[in-house]
Design an enzyme around this catalytic site. Structure first.
Site, PDB file in Angstrom:
ATOM      1  N   HIS A  19      -5.632  -2.545 -10.814  1.00  0.00           N
ATOM      2  CA  HIS A  19      -6.420  -1.755 -11.768  1.00  0.00           C
ATOM      3  C   HIS A  19      -6.855  -2.619 -12.944  1.00  0.00           C
ATOM      4  O   HIS A  19      -8.016  -2.563 -13.377  1.00  0.00           O
ATOM      5  CB  HIS A  19      -5.597  -0.574 -12.310  1.00  0.00           C
ATOM      6  N   ARG A  94     -10.235  -1.984  -2.013  1.00  0.00           N
ATOM      7  CA  ARG A  94      -9.234  -2.930  -1.525  1.00  0.00           C
ATOM      8  C   ARG A  94      -9.493  -3.312  -0.081  1.00  0.00           C
ATOM      9  O   ARG A  94      -9.251  -4.432   0.320  1.00  0.00           O
ATOM     10  CB  ARG A  94      -7.832  -2.312  -1.625  1.00  0.00           C
ATOM     11  N   SER A 132      -1.095   1.989  -5.909  1.00  0.00           N
ATOM     12  CA  SER A 132      -0.091   2.709  -6.691  1.00  0.00           C
ATOM     13  C   SER A 132       0.907   3.428  -5.786  1.00  0.00           C
ATOM     14  O   SER A 132       2.108   3.431  -6.047  1.00  0.00           O
ATOM     15  CB  SER A 132      -0.755   3.723  -7.624  1.00  0.00           C
TER      16      SER A 132
END
Length: 170
Positions: A19, A94, A132
């Site tokens: 992030h 990603r 996350s």
């Protein structure tokens, strides 16, 4: 001259080095980058919205970027972007799996407001595996999350894991 405002939305539960990379790079593309910290109960958050907001604010301060601010929201992304005067939504990718979902979301957002463009930034190669969800899972099973988050976030995640209890045989 018109100032270009961008939104980088997310749950940031927790905020990762991935992030931070997108925030740093995204801030170069716009005059003002607003990090929109939102809720998504389907993601089973480890931290409250307020805790995540404070976490993201601290991480942004560490980056030393004067054109980035953090705002909490609980609304349709396009409506939030309109309210902020944003013309760009920044999304990090990603992997190919991310693209399909993000492509669909970008299309829906364009249908809602075609004056707001979605810009995709590919994650830095070294940061591509960081998610996350995986950071939380690694921490819950007693793994080391040091390579994926800053030291303060590492400490907060581990403290929360101690509160809720580790899982598995470790």
């Amino acid at each position: 001259m018109t100032r270009r405002i961008g939104i980088y939305p997310g749950t940031f539960d927790p905020v990762t080095l991935g992030h931070a990379d997108i925030i740093r790079r995204g801030s170069k593309l716009v005059d003002t980058l607003i990090i929109g910290v939102t809720t998504n109960p389907s993601k089973n958050p480890m931290f409250t919205t307020e805790e995540r907001f404070v976490m993201v604010e601290r991480e942004v301060a560490q980056l030393g970027l004067g054109n980035v601010k953090v705002v909490g929201f609980n609304a349709l992304l396009v409506k939030f972007a309109q309210k902020q005067g944003a013309s760009v939504i920044i999304r990090g990718l990603r992997a190919v799996a991310d693209f399909e979902y993000e492509y669909q979301m970008a299309g829906m957002n364009q249908q809602l407001d075609d004056d707001i463009e979605t810009v995709f930034l590919m994650a830095d190669v070294s940061l591509q595996p960081i998610a996350s969800k995986l950071v939380k899972e690694i921490a819950l099973y007693g793994g080391d999350i040091t390579p994926f988050v800053s030291t303060p976030v590492h400490d907060e995640v581990n403290a929360r894991v101690e509160e809720i209890g580790r899982k598995g045989d470790y």
